[in-house]
Write a protein that holds these residues in place. Sequence first.
Motif, PDB file in Angstrom:
ATOM      1  N   ASN A 183       0.831  -1.205   0.000  1.00  0.00           N
ATOM      2  CA  ASN A 183       0.000   0.000   0.000  1.00  0.00           C
ATOM      3  C   ASN A 183       0.868   1.259   0.000  1.00  0.00           C
ATOM      4  OD1 ASN A 183      -2.465  -1.307  -0.117  1.00  0.00           O
ATOM      5  ND2 ASN A 183      -2.709  -1.399   2.100  1.00  0.00           N
ATOM      6  N   HIS A 184       2.033   1.169   0.630  1.00  0.00           N
ATOM      7  CA  HIS A 184       2.973   2.291   0.592  1.00  0.00           C
ATOM      8  C   HIS A 184       3.469   2.503  -0.841  1.00  0.00           C
ATOM      9  CE1 HIS A 184       5.731   5.071   2.683  1.00  0.00           C
ATOM     10  NE2 HIS A 184       6.588   4.760   1.718  1.00  0.00           N
ATOM     11  N   HIS A 185       3.721   1.420  -1.555  1.00  0.00           N
ATOM     12  CA  HIS A 185       4.112   1.504  -2.962  1.00  0.00           C
ATOM     13  C   HIS A 185       3.046   2.220  -3.773  1.00  0.00           C
ATOM     14  CE1 HIS A 185       4.747   0.304  -7.121  1.00  0.00           C
ATOM     15  NE2 HIS A 185       3.717  -0.505  -7.082  1.00  0.00           N
ATOM     16  N   HIS A 186       1.782   1.899  -3.535  1.00  0.00           N
ATOM     17  CA  HIS A 186       0.701   2.551  -4.277  1.00  0.00           C
ATOM     18  C   HIS A 186       0.604   4.036  -3.939  1.00  0.00           C
ATOM     19  CE1 HIS A 186      -1.652  -0.347  -6.676  1.00  0.00           C
ATOM     20  NE2 HIS A 186      -1.005  -1.232  -5.924  1.00  0.00           N
ATOM     21  N   ALA A 187       0.869   4.382  -2.709  1.00  0.00           N
ATOM     22  CA  ALA A 187       0.782   5.780  -2.297  1.00  0.00           C
ATOM     23  C   ALA A 187       1.955   6.605  -2.810  1.00  0.00           C
ATOM     24  CB  ALA A 187       0.707   5.875  -0.778  1.00  0.00           C
ATOM     25  N   HIS A 188       3.066   5.933  -3.199  1.00  0.00           N
ATOM     26  CA  HIS A 188       4.281   6.651  -3.598  1.00  0.00           C
ATOM     27  C   HIS A 188       4.884   6.067  -4.874  1.00  0.00           C
ATOM     28  CE1 HIS A 188       4.295   8.702   0.316  1.00  0.00           C
ATOM     29  NE2 HIS A 188       3.992   7.531   0.843  1.00  0.00           N
ATOM     30  N   THR A 189       4.055   5.637  -5.795  1.00  0.00           N
ATOM     31  CA  THR A 189       4.544   5.012  -7.023  1.00  0.00           C
ATOM     32  C   THR A 189       5.509   5.923  -7.777  1.00  0.00           C
ATOM     33  OG1 THR A 189       2.463   3.794  -7.232  1.00  0.00           O
ATOM     34  CG2 THR A 189       3.836   3.960  -9.203  1.00  0.00           C
ATOM     35  N   ASN A 190       6.673   5.388  -8.114  1.00  0.00           N
ATOM     36  CA  ASN A 190       7.702   6.113  -8.872  1.00  0.00           C
ATOM     37  C   ASN A 190       8.154   7.394  -8.170  1.00  0.00           C
ATOM     38  OD1 ASN A 190       7.235   4.056 -10.741  1.00  0.00           O
ATOM     39  ND2 ASN A 190       7.613   5.412 -12.462  1.00  0.00           N
ATOM     40  N   LYS A 191       8.091   7.366  -6.836  1.00  0.00           N
ATOM     41  CA  LYS A 191       8.670   8.461  -6.049  1.00  0.00           C
ATOM     42  C   LYS A 191      10.016   7.972  -5.527  1.00  0.00           C
ATOM     43  CE  LYS A 191       6.013  10.775  -3.227  1.00  0.00           C
ATOM     44  NZ  LYS A 191       5.237  11.111  -1.989  1.00  0.00           N
ATOM     45  N   LEU A 192      11.045   8.711  -5.835  1.00  0.00           N
ATOM     46  CA  LEU A 192      12.393   8.295  -5.473  1.00  0.00           C
ATOM     47  C   LEU A 192      12.508   8.102  -3.964  1.00  0.00           C
ATOM     48  CD1 LEU A 192      15.031   7.824  -7.098  1.00  0.00           C
ATOM     49  CD2 LEU A 192      15.770  10.069  -6.314  1.00  0.00           C
ATOM     50  N   VAL A 193      13.140   7.022  -3.571  1.00  0.00           N
ATOM     51  CA  VAL A 193      13.385   6.622  -2.180  1.00  0.00           C
ATOM     52  C   VAL A 193      12.132   6.063  -1.521  1.00  0.00           C
ATOM     53  CG1 VAL A 193      14.177   7.308   0.107  1.00  0.00           C
ATOM     54  CG2 VAL A 193      15.270   8.275  -1.918  1.00  0.00           C
ATOM     55  N   GLU A 194      10.986   6.735  -1.680  1.00  0.00           N
ATOM     56  CA  GLU A 194       9.770   6.331  -0.988  1.00  0.00           C
ATOM     57  C   GLU A 194       9.120   5.076  -1.556  1.00  0.00           C
ATOM     58  OE1 GLU A 194       8.172   7.335   1.722  1.00  0.00           O
ATOM     59  OE2 GLU A 194       9.677   8.837   2.206  1.00  0.00           O
ATOM     60  N   ASP A 195       9.232   4.852  -2.849  1.00  0.00           N
ATOM     61  CA  ASP A 195       8.590   3.688  -3.465  1.00  0.00           C
ATOM     62  C   ASP A 195       9.297   2.422  -2.989  1.00  0.00           C
ATOM     63  OD1 ASP A 195       7.367   1.779  -5.035  1.00  0.00           O
ATOM     64  OD2 ASP A 195       7.451   2.970  -6.870  1.00  0.00           O
ATOM     65  N   THR A 196       8.559   1.583  -2.274  1.00  0.00           N
ATOM     66  CA  THR A 196       9.162   0.382  -1.684  1.00  0.00           C
ATOM     67  C   THR A 196       9.191  -0.800  -2.638  1.00  0.00           C
ATOM     68  OG1 THR A 196       7.008  -0.187  -0.727  1.00  0.00           O
ATOM     69  CG2 THR A 196       8.545   1.018   0.674  1.00  0.00           C
ATOM     70  N   ALA A 197       8.535  -0.706  -3.791  1.00  0.00           N
ATOM     71  CA  ALA A 197       8.546  -1.833  -4.728  1.00  0.00           C
ATOM     72  C   ALA A 197       9.864  -1.894  -5.487  1.00  0.00           C
ATOM     73  CB  ALA A 197       7.375  -1.730  -5.703  1.00  0.00           C
ATOM     74  N   TRP A 198      10.300  -0.733  -5.981  1.00  0.00           N
ATOM     75  CA  TRP A 198      11.535  -0.696  -6.754  1.00  0.00           C
ATOM     76  C   TRP A 198      11.834   0.753  -7.097  1.00  0.00           C
ATOM     77  CZ3 TRP A 198      15.826  -1.162  -9.508  1.00  0.00           C
ATOM     78  CH2 TRP A 198      15.953  -0.491 -10.722  1.00  0.00           C
ATOM     79  N   HIS A 199      13.072   1.164  -7.034  1.00  0.00           N
ATOM     80  CA  HIS A 199      13.462   2.447  -7.608  1.00  0.00           C
ATOM     81  C   HIS A 199      14.926   2.357  -8.018  1.00  0.00           C
ATOM     82  CE1 HIS A 199      15.928   4.036  -4.289  1.00  0.00           C
ATOM     83  NE2 HIS A 199      15.007   3.594  -3.454  1.00  0.00           N
ATOM     84  N   PRO A 200      15.361   3.222  -8.918  1.00  0.00           N
ATOM     85  CA  PRO A 200      16.729   3.129  -9.418  1.00  0.00           C
ATOM     86  C   PRO A 200      17.761   3.323  -8.310  1.00  0.00           C
ATOM     87  CG  PRO A 200      15.414   4.681 -10.716  1.00  0.00           C
ATOM     88  CD  PRO A 200      14.619   4.351  -9.516  1.00  0.00           C
ATOM     89  N   VAL A 201      18.947   2.826  -8.551  1.00  0.00           N
ATOM     90  CA  VAL A 201      20.076   3.080  -7.660  1.00  0.00           C
ATOM     91  C   VAL A 201      20.477   4.549  -7.808  1.00  0.00           C
ATOM     92  CG1 VAL A 201      22.497   2.525  -7.262  1.00  0.00           C
ATOM     93  CG2 VAL A 201      20.880   0.711  -7.823  1.00  0.00           C
TER      94      VAL A 201
END
Length: 424
Positions: A183-201
């Motif tokens: 649910n955190h991923h859905h609330a912060h989709t493609n937000k750097l650092v905050e997206d818990t599903a995946w974000h770039p290094v």
Amino acid sequence: MAFALDRPGALRPVSAQRGPSVRLAKPGLLRAPAIVARPRVQTNAAALTIPVNQLTDEERGQLARELGYKSIGRELPDDVTLTDIVKSMPPEVFELDHGKAWRAVLISITAMAASLYLISISPWYLLPFAWALAGTAFTGFFVVGHDCGHRSFHKNNLVEDIVGHIMFAPLIYPFEPWRIKHNHHHAHTNKLVEDTAWHPVTETEMAKWDPTTAAFFRVFLGTPLKLFASVGHWLIWHFDLNKYTPKQRTRVIISLAVVYGFMAVAFPALVYYTGWWGLVKYWLMPWLGYHFWMSTFTVVHHTAPHIPFKKAEEWNAAKAQLSGTVHCDFPEWVEFLTHDISWHVPHHVSSKIPWYNLRKATNSLRQNWGEYMTECTFNWRVVKNICTECHVYDEVVNYKPFDYKQEETLFAIQRKIIPDSATY
């Protein structure tokens, strides 16, 4: 092949180059963008040197073809809100149908049972195919639990909690920790650092790596092993009580107890009746197949050279959920066994839409907002860019590869041997 935009609508090949570049024919001419040379758009390294909203429709179409997509949408206007998009969809896509929900449970259990039987009778050389089928069927278990976690499976939350725990248990996935972080991923989709599903290094993270750590990340995030990276995500995020608040921990502990209880009963029984090879054959390999789809769905839906991750102060929910989520068509048998989870854009617009309404919701979004959507068919070119190029966050060009400073052997070999076809 990369291309340059010398003027609107004019494309010509450019030489391969590692890393971002912005070149203007003459400095200081940006005051008259309609008549000056355009910045280069480099696609071979999955780096865009000008934003998509500065491209014409023709240029976006060409960019889509270069990157393996059917379409790349325009940038969504700033004044469009997520509520505007949700309200544009017909009310019936939000309605729950208990019959269809339970049908998914039946389909997944039946498919898994059939897959395990197929594994039991397959000669060794057919086992990979049986495992692939079983792993896909296993993913259906996740999708059912996934709807339970989003409260889109049943009108009774207790039923959803019970079904969610049962369907997640064979996956060794603790339901409540996953629900909280997802649910955190859905609330912060493609937000750097905050997206818990995946974000770039990030460059900051890379600066902290010792040689061993750097090699580890390059291998597991910079090769096709990235399509199994959810194994690491599963281990890191869902078993550490310190990642949850005191209020959350009681439910988290219950979920962990369910998972450990399943392992304590099922694994010894499987070993007793089929041996250690049976544990590998009937559980581990299908489980790895499930993680392949978990990883693949996640990165394909949320990773594309033209789709940025944004810092919190620049992030826009409507853009992230509609324009920042990719619709990808997978083979029909995959979509059937995984209950249409790949019809993912409406799910990010509103996670309350149950799986059996995702197609209708997608068609509605296409009618009302299709010009802002990105769509593709699962293909080698998309996968190749994700695995070999989309690694490191770059504020200007979105992504750059691990070897953006100088091409490294690991990536050079991959770029040569992984197919570049727009089909799979």
